[in-house]
Design a protein around this motif. Sequence first.
Motif, mmCIF file in Angstrom:
data_model
loop_
_atom_site.group_PDB
_atom_site.id
_atom_site.type_symbol
_atom_site.label_atom_id
_atom_site.label_comp_id
_atom_site.label_asym_id
_atom_site.label_seq_id
_atom_site.Cartn_x
_atom_site.Cartn_y
_atom_site.Cartn_z
ATOM 1 N N LEU A 287 -3.342 -1.929 5.206
ATOM 2 C CA LEU A 287 -2.353 -0.856 5.143
ATOM 3 C C LEU A 287 -1.105 -1.184 5.972
ATOM 4 O O LEU A 287 -0.045 -0.600 5.762
ATOM 5 C CB LEU A 287 -2.956 0.459 5.640
ATOM 6 N N TYR B 204 -4.713 4.022 8.928
ATOM 7 C CA TYR B 204 -3.607 3.067 9.072
ATOM 8 C C TYR B 204 -3.876 2.091 10.215
ATOM 9 O O TYR B 204 -3.621 0.889 10.094
ATOM 10 C CB TYR B 204 -2.303 3.827 9.331
ATOM 11 N N SER C 6 0.871 -1.179 0.000
ATOM 12 C CA SER C 6 0.000 0.000 0.000
ATOM 13 C C SER C 6 0.903 1.222 0.000
ATOM 14 O O SER C 6 1.533 1.532 1.013
ATOM 15 C CB SER C 6 -0.910 0.012 1.227
#
Length: 271
Positions: free
Chosen positions: A149, A143, A134
Amino acid sequence: MKIITWYYPDNPAEAAGLSESDKVFLHSGGTGLLMSNLKGVQGLVDLNKLPLKTIHSEKGLITFGSLCTYADVVSYFKKKNPDHLLVHSLHQSASTPLRNRVTLGGTLAMAPPWSDLTGPLMALDARLALEGKSRGEYSVEDYLTQKELRSGTVITSVKIPLECGLCAHYREVRTQRDMPLFNLTVVLNVEKERISHARLIAVGTRTKFTRMKEMETWLKGQSLKSVKIPEVEKRCQLSFGNKAGTDPEYLAVKASIELGRMIAGLAGVTS
């Protein structure tokens, strides 16, 4: 004897690729390894050769490389904005030796429930730059809540505003160097005596962190000095899990009282 392989990548993409294995740990300041279960670890990736210790400023935003330490951040903001939220939150976090080792990227990647960094960064709408599966710029909240992520990625930098409006940070600790049972962060922007922007974050709750969105909406548009502190306490409905030697209901009540005090302090109300 078990053999652990060490890797020394010289670019973030290589480090991100190595981290895709759940048996390989990223390593920078090293403090996280002290609290990790290393039984199944087959490799450690030393990030210290990566060019991620720089600091630069542009248009009121400060970009810190992810290998910058707490001490680096506090030192920078003390010179540029001594009243910055991160000065308040990080200068009392951990001990001096640890503040010289703990990194921004490492803290965010591990996201411990006692972090004095997570709440302030969320409240300041800080942005993270990621390299790997990512790639791009993301909010701290995204996040921490989107597993994809964090898989096969490396945080390369953290972008933080130099100005932060009215701000406060509170740590619930037994002793000064204790890890907080919870912490609270408040950021308010006021225009023409009314709250135009509010961010309230609690870290250490049952869900690890809680953004008090309903309270943010309720505060927006109000005159700061007219906010009723008992109403703040009433609306603060945080939930805590069982922690050693503590009562979740007590922590919830204590958090509501401290949140009210923080907002009263920002409004200049002393009683």
